[in-house]
Design an enzyme around this catalytic site. Sequence first.
Site, short mmCIF file in Angstrom:
data_model
loop_
_atom_site.label_atom_id
_atom_site.label_comp_id
_atom_site.label_asym_id
_atom_site.label_seq_id
_atom_site.Cartn_x
_atom_site.Cartn_y
_atom_site.Cartn_z
N GLU A 5 -15.83 -23.88 18.68
CA GLU A 5 -16.23 -22.50 18.42
C GLU A 5 -15.30 -21.54 19.15
OE1 GLU A 5 -17.28 -20.20 16.67
OE2 GLU A 5 -19.46 -20.31 16.73
N ASP A 58 -21.87 -16.46 22.55
CA ASP A 58 -22.37 -15.14 22.91
C ASP A 58 -23.87 -15.26 23.17
OD1 ASP A 58 -23.13 -12.35 22.79
OD2 ASP A 58 -21.31 -11.94 21.67
#
Length: 181
Positions: free
Chosen positions: A99, A103
């Site tokens: 990735e 977040d």
Amino acid sequence: MLEQDIERVLFTEEELKQRVKEIAQRIDADYAGKEPLLISVLRGSFVFMADLVREITLPCTVDFMAVSSYGGGTTSSGQVKIVKDLSEQIEGKDVLVVEDILDSGNTLSYLLKLLEARHPASIRLCTLLDKPERRTKPVAVQYTGFTIPDEFVVGYGLDYDEKYRNLPYIGILKPRVYGGE
């Protein structure tokens, strides 16, 4: 032209290359004797994934998934949608999800549960950037490139409104660009 929108460079091209090499060395050691399947979460991770697989010395295969939780905004909507699923089965395989940025954790939490239900031999997560201040769901990360502050970053595959992916570094986007002022 794109550079005028960058407040400052967070990680240079050289820093990124060095860190990717270090992550690949750890992956080589951890997966010794295995043939991992690396799954790139599109679109943001494609540059990182390309550089990472070139540094890994083990035999490995790749596949791609596209998920969305942002729509056109700058924060996650919380709704995760599979836009493109994997091309091959992962049952019994050693999976490494690659990735660009971790977040809130909403998207990756959902994605990892989805993939675990497909019965891989193992599943691990590699993220180039980790933004722990924004985390709302716990996600275990085995390989992290950099921990970053709660800033809007672009470059090296990361975008805002599909722009800035082609910058060779990671920079902080000026808030005026995305209405953050």
